[in-house]
Write a protein that holds these residues in place. Structure first.
Motif, PDB file in Angstrom:
ATOM      1  N   THR A 233       7.654  23.176  11.587  1.00  0.00           N
ATOM      2  CA  THR A 233       9.067  22.890  11.351  1.00  0.00           C
ATOM      3  C   THR A 233       9.410  23.088   9.884  1.00  0.00           C
ATOM      4  OG1 THR A 233      10.809  21.219  11.600  1.00  0.00           O
ATOM      5  CG2 THR A 233       8.625  20.437  10.964  1.00  0.00           C
ATOM      6  N   SER A 234      10.662  23.407   9.630  1.00  0.00           N
ATOM      7  CA  SER A 234      11.144  23.539   8.259  1.00  0.00           C
ATOM      8  C   SER A 234      12.022  22.344   7.926  1.00  0.00           C
ATOM      9  CB  SER A 234      11.937  24.837   8.091  1.00  0.00           C
ATOM     10  OG  SER A 234      13.118  24.797   8.872  1.00  0.00           O
ATOM     11  N   VAL A 235      12.030  21.972   6.668  1.00  0.00           N
ATOM     12  CA  VAL A 235      12.827  20.852   6.215  1.00  0.00           C
ATOM     13  C   VAL A 235      13.449  21.224   4.873  1.00  0.00           C
ATOM     14  CG1 VAL A 235      10.858  19.732   5.088  1.00  0.00           C
ATOM     15  CG2 VAL A 235      12.804  18.368   5.789  1.00  0.00           C
ATOM     16  N   ARG A 236      14.685  20.812   4.667  1.00  0.00           N
ATOM     17  CA  ARG A 236      15.360  21.153   3.413  1.00  0.00           C
ATOM     18  C   ARG A 236      14.868  20.283   2.258  1.00  0.00           C
ATOM     19  NH1 ARG A 236      20.101  24.164   3.597  1.00  0.00           N
ATOM     20  NH2 ARG A 236      20.763  24.816   5.662  1.00  0.00           N
ATOM     21  N   GLU A 237      14.805  18.967   2.468  1.00  0.00           N
ATOM     22  CA  GLU A 237      14.452  18.038   1.407  1.00  0.00           C
ATOM     23  C   GLU A 237      12.986  17.632   1.515  1.00  0.00           C
ATOM     24  OE1 GLU A 237      16.542  17.553  -0.923  1.00  0.00           O
ATOM     25  OE2 GLU A 237      18.194  18.559   0.107  1.00  0.00           O
ATOM     26  N   GLU A 238      12.290  17.701   0.405  1.00  0.00           N
ATOM     27  CA  GLU A 238      10.863  17.394   0.393  1.00  0.00           C
ATOM     28  C   GLU A 238      10.581  15.963   0.814  1.00  0.00           C
ATOM     29  OE1 GLU A 238       7.073  18.593  -2.440  1.00  0.00           O
ATOM     30  OE2 GLU A 238       9.069  18.422  -3.314  1.00  0.00           O
ATOM     31  N   GLU A 239      11.496  15.045   0.530  1.00  0.00           N
ATOM     32  CA  GLU A 239      11.284  13.636   0.866  1.00  0.00           C
ATOM     33  C   GLU A 239      11.258  13.410   2.371  1.00  0.00           C
ATOM     34  OE1 GLU A 239      15.938  12.354   0.210  1.00  0.00           O
ATOM     35  OE2 GLU A 239      14.643  12.873  -1.466  1.00  0.00           O
ATOM     36  N   ASN A 240      11.777  14.372   3.158  1.00  0.00           N
ATOM     37  CA  ASN A 240      11.777  14.231   4.617  1.00  0.00           C
ATOM     38  C   ASN A 240      10.541  14.829   5.273  1.00  0.00           C
ATOM     39  OD1 ASN A 240      14.306  12.964   4.634  1.00  0.00           O
ATOM     40  ND2 ASN A 240      15.386  14.931   4.659  1.00  0.00           N
ATOM     41  N   ALA A 241       9.682  15.461   4.485  1.00  0.00           N
ATOM     42  CA  ALA A 241       8.500  16.119   5.053  1.00  0.00           C
ATOM     43  C   ALA A 241       7.572  15.108   5.720  1.00  0.00           C
ATOM     44  CB  ALA A 241       7.756  16.892   3.965  1.00  0.00           C
ATOM     45  N   SER A 242       7.349  13.961   5.065  1.00  0.00           N
ATOM     46  CA  SER A 242       6.449  12.960   5.645  1.00  0.00           C
ATOM     47  C   SER A 242       7.011  12.409   6.946  1.00  0.00           C
ATOM     48  CB  SER A 242       6.211  11.825   4.647  1.00  0.00           C
ATOM     49  OG  SER A 242       7.445  11.189   4.302  1.00  0.00           O
ATOM     50  N   LEU A 243       8.341  12.270   7.030  1.00  0.00           N
ATOM     51  CA  LEU A 243       8.972  11.795   8.260  1.00  0.00           C
ATOM     52  C   LEU A 243       8.732  12.764   9.405  1.00  0.00           C
ATOM     53  CD1 LEU A 243      10.768   9.759   9.707  1.00  0.00           C
ATOM     54  CD2 LEU A 243      12.769  11.002   8.854  1.00  0.00           C
ATOM     55  N   LEU A 244       8.807  14.052   9.113  1.00  0.00           N
ATOM     56  CA  LEU A 244       8.557  15.050  10.154  1.00  0.00           C
ATOM     57  C   LEU A 244       7.099  15.041  10.595  1.00  0.00           C
ATOM     58  CD1 LEU A 244      10.887  17.877   8.930  1.00  0.00           C
ATOM     59  CD2 LEU A 244      10.742  17.100  11.286  1.00  0.00           C
ATOM     60  N   ARG A 245       6.181  14.838   9.669  1.00  0.00           N
ATOM     61  CA  ARG A 245       4.763  14.754  10.051  1.00  0.00           C
ATOM     62  C   ARG A 245       4.532  13.534  10.939  1.00  0.00           C
ATOM     63  NH1 ARG A 245       4.226  16.380   4.526  1.00  0.00           N
ATOM     64  NH2 ARG A 245       3.488  18.547   4.408  1.00  0.00           N
ATOM     65  N   GLN A 246       5.173  12.424  10.621  1.00  0.00           N
ATOM     66  CA  GLN A 246       5.057  11.235  11.457  1.00  0.00           C
ATOM     67  C   GLN A 246       5.687  11.458  12.825  1.00  0.00           C
ATOM     68  OE1 GLN A 246       6.739   7.910   9.308  1.00  0.00           O
ATOM     69  NE2 GLN A 246       5.484   8.307   7.487  1.00  0.00           N
ATOM     70  N   SER A 247       6.682  12.347  12.880  1.00  0.00           N
ATOM     71  CA  SER A 247       7.340  12.635  14.159  1.00  0.00           C
ATOM     72  C   SER A 247       6.500  13.534  15.054  1.00  0.00           C
ATOM     73  CB  SER A 247       8.701  13.302  13.896  1.00  0.00           C
ATOM     74  OG  SER A 247       9.524  12.470  13.112  1.00  0.00           O
ATOM     75  N   GLY A 248       5.456  14.142  14.492  1.00  0.00           N
ATOM     76  CA  GLY A 248       4.566  14.957  15.314  1.00  0.00           C
ATOM     77  C   GLY A 248       4.417  16.394  14.874  1.00  0.00           C
ATOM     78  N   ALA A 249       5.044  16.785  13.760  1.00  0.00           N
ATOM     79  CA  ALA A 249       4.924  18.171  13.293  1.00  0.00           C
ATOM     80  C   ALA A 249       3.528  18.403  12.710  1.00  0.00           C
ATOM     81  CB  ALA A 249       5.989  18.467  12.246  1.00  0.00           C
ATOM     82  N   ASP A 250       2.909  19.517  13.082  1.00  0.00           N
ATOM     83  CA  ASP A 250       1.594  19.875  12.544  1.00  0.00           C
ATOM     84  C   ASP A 250       1.717  20.554  11.187  1.00  0.00           C
ATOM     85  OD1 ASP A 250      -0.307  19.357  14.968  1.00  0.00           O
ATOM     86  OD2 ASP A 250       1.427  20.402  15.798  1.00  0.00           O
ATOM     87  N   THR A 251       2.761  21.365  11.021  1.00  0.00           N
ATOM     88  CA  THR A 251       2.993  22.072   9.765  1.00  0.00           C
ATOM     89  C   THR A 251       4.448  21.870   9.369  1.00  0.00           C
ATOM     90  OG1 THR A 251       1.364  23.755  10.377  1.00  0.00           O
ATOM     91  CG2 THR A 251       2.873  24.298   8.582  1.00  0.00           C
ATOM     92  N   VAL A 252       4.656  21.469   8.120  1.00  0.00           N
ATOM     93  CA  VAL A 252       6.009  21.253   7.612  1.00  0.00           C
ATOM     94  C   VAL A 252       6.204  22.135   6.389  1.00  0.00           C
ATOM     95  CG1 VAL A 252       7.669  19.605   6.689  1.00  0.00           C
ATOM     96  CG2 VAL A 252       6.038  18.880   8.446  1.00  0.00           C
ATOM     97  N   ILE A 253       7.240  22.963   6.436  1.00  0.00           N
ATOM     98  CA  ILE A 253       7.546  23.870   5.329  1.00  0.00           C
ATOM     99  C   ILE A 253       8.829  23.386   4.666  1.00  0.00           C
ATOM    100  CG2 ILE A 253       8.115  26.244   4.692  1.00  0.00           C
ATOM    101  CD1 ILE A 253       6.539  27.109   7.208  1.00  0.00           C
ATOM    102  N   THR A 254       8.714  23.030   3.381  1.00  0.00           N
ATOM    103  CA  THR A 254       9.875  22.551   2.632  1.00  0.00           C
ATOM    104  C   THR A 254      10.580  23.737   1.998  1.00  0.00           C
ATOM    105  OG1 THR A 254       8.626  20.538   2.148  1.00  0.00           O
ATOM    106  CG2 THR A 254      10.654  20.911   0.899  1.00  0.00           C
ATOM    107  N   THR A 255      11.710  24.096   2.531  1.00  0.00           N
ATOM    108  CA  THR A 255      12.383  25.324   2.095  1.00  0.00           C
ATOM    109  C   THR A 255      12.951  25.201   0.686  1.00  0.00           C
ATOM    110  OG1 THR A 255      14.393  24.573   3.211  1.00  0.00           O
ATOM    111  CG2 THR A 255      12.938  26.036   4.435  1.00  0.00           C
ATOM    112  N   SER A 256      13.572  24.071   0.361  1.00  0.00           N
ATOM    113  CA  SER A 256      14.182  23.939  -0.961  1.00  0.00           C
ATOM    114  C   SER A 256      13.132  23.899  -2.048  1.00  0.00           C
ATOM    115  CB  SER A 256      15.052  22.676  -1.015  1.00  0.00           C
ATOM    116  OG  SER A 256      14.279  21.521  -0.729  1.00  0.00           O
ATOM    117  N   ALA A 257      12.034  23.145  -1.838  1.00  0.00           N
ATOM    118  CA  ALA A 257      10.982  23.058  -2.847  1.00  0.00           C
ATOM    119  C   ALA A 257      10.278  24.396  -3.032  1.00  0.00           C
ATOM    120  CB  ALA A 257       9.971  21.979  -2.464  1.00  0.00           C
ATOM    121  N   THR A 258      10.016  25.083  -1.919  1.00  0.00           N
ATOM    122  CA  THR A 258       9.347  26.387  -2.015  1.00  0.00           C
ATOM    123  C   THR A 258      10.232  27.384  -2.749  1.00  0.00           C
ATOM    124  OG1 THR A 258       8.205  25.961   0.070  1.00  0.00           O
ATOM    125  CG2 THR A 258       8.308  28.240  -0.684  1.00  0.00           C
TER     126      THR A 258
END
Length: 341
Positions: A233-258
């Motif tokens: 999954t992709s996420v705009r804000e880096e602070e939401n990456a951990s929330l997505l991992r807790q939700s079940g995402a195996d890979t989280v790509i932070t678009t704004s930080a990258t």
């Protein structure tokens, strides 16, 4: 259950299989033109042999009579007021006008049957797709990120028929259909929509939502329906990456930080950015790929391989290429390598 059960939903609702089909208006116009051609041909045949017909007590007919006779004959109305009186005219009716009458009716009936059978054909195609689809990749969201993900999947060898797009925008699904993708119209955060996409049979799910809260909901719903499928999954804000991992995402790509890191690098190290773009663009230049160690590579060091090894995953642990714990490569090691396309 998140998004609702959808127990009463039609499993075919919203499923659109990619195929080429002329528009209904175009099909109708084609049949109208064809029917007009058959009518004109019949009028010509009758007019050329007009002295062999009788209208009441008068032998011979006018052009208007020829059009009238052709119309009532092709439509099988047949009032009988105009009749062929010579053997030649009757033979022409048998050999030419009767076949034209049949063709004329086929055209008219065909238009009606086409309208009645289009939905049946579409339902058959959807049923066949549902019975065959498995080990596919579901892409939730067909915006800029979703389209880029599809291009990357194609570049790495995933056939279009093994990619399913889920998007609530009908225009996005139409665009996906135009390049050969199957689309599901609906909110990917709903269980009934994901079930139409057969998420329980998917080999991977890509969440390319435009909003972080939507990405979290989609990830939770996918994980609920398929506890083992890999989710990226992709996420705009880096602070939401951990929330997505807790939700079940195996890979989280932070678009704004990258994007920010690449922007920063471009100032002092523009060539680094060019190489990164090359690595991320599949099908040309240098490509990143993941593969299992071959039997001929077992016992060698990472630097002894033809491909440039970036990492080695062993026993669920990922080691960098320069980690001394790697030692020599073992069977079932998973490598991330850089290779020339």
């Amino acid at each position: 259950m998140i998004g609702g059960h959808g127990a009463n939903e039609d499993p075919h609702t919203g499923v659109q299989i990619a195929h080429e089909e002329p528009s209904p208006v175009r099909q109708v116009w084609q049949r109208v033109v064809l029917a007009a051609f058959f009518l004109a041909l019949t009028v010509l045949i009758v007019w050329l042999d007009r002295d062999s017909y009788r209208d009441g007590d008068e032998v011979g007919i006018s052009l208007l009579d020829a059009i009238y006779y052709s119309t009532v004959t092709l439509s099988t109305t047949g009032y009988g007021d105009i009749t062929p009186i010579t053997e030649g005219a009757r033979l022409v009716n048998i050999l030419f006008i009767t076949p034209l009458r049949v063709l004329f009716l086929i055209v008219l009936i065909g238009t009606t049957l086409e309208a009645l059978t289009t939905r049946s054909r579409e339902e058959f195609r959807i049923r066949r797709w549902r019975s065959r689809v498995r080990q596919h990749v579901i892409v939730c969201g067909y915006g800029t990120k979703g389209r880029s993900a599809v291009r990357s999947l194609q570049a790495t060898g995933t056939p279009l028929e093994h990619i399913v797009i889920v998007d609530a925008d009908q225009r996005a699904i139409d665009e996906a259909n135009s390049i050969g993708l199957t689309g599901i119209v609906g909110d990917a955060g709903r269980t009934d929509v994901l079930r139409r996409a057969h998420v329980e049979r998917a080999r991977a799910v890509i969440v390319a939502a435009n909003r972080d809260d939507a990405a979290v909901l989609i990830t939770l719903t996918v994980r609920q329906l398929n506890p083992t499928v890999p989710i990226t999954t992709s996420v705009r804000e880096e602070e939401n990456a951990s929330l997505l991992r807790q939700s079940g995402a195996d890979t989280v790509i932070t678009t704004s930080a990258t994007s920010g890191r690449l922007l920063g690098l471009s100032t002092d190290s523009p060539r680094v950015v060019s190489v990164v773009e090359d690595l991320l663009t599949g099908g040309q230049g240098l490509d990143l790929s993941q593969r299992v160690v071959t039997s001929g590579e077992v016992g060698l060091g990472p630097r002894d391989l033809r491909d440039i090894v970036l990492s080695v995953t062993r026993g669920g642990r990922t080691l960098r290429f320069d980690d001394p714990l790697i030692g020599t490569l073992q069977s079932e090691d998973v490598l991330v390598v850089v290779r020339s396309h």
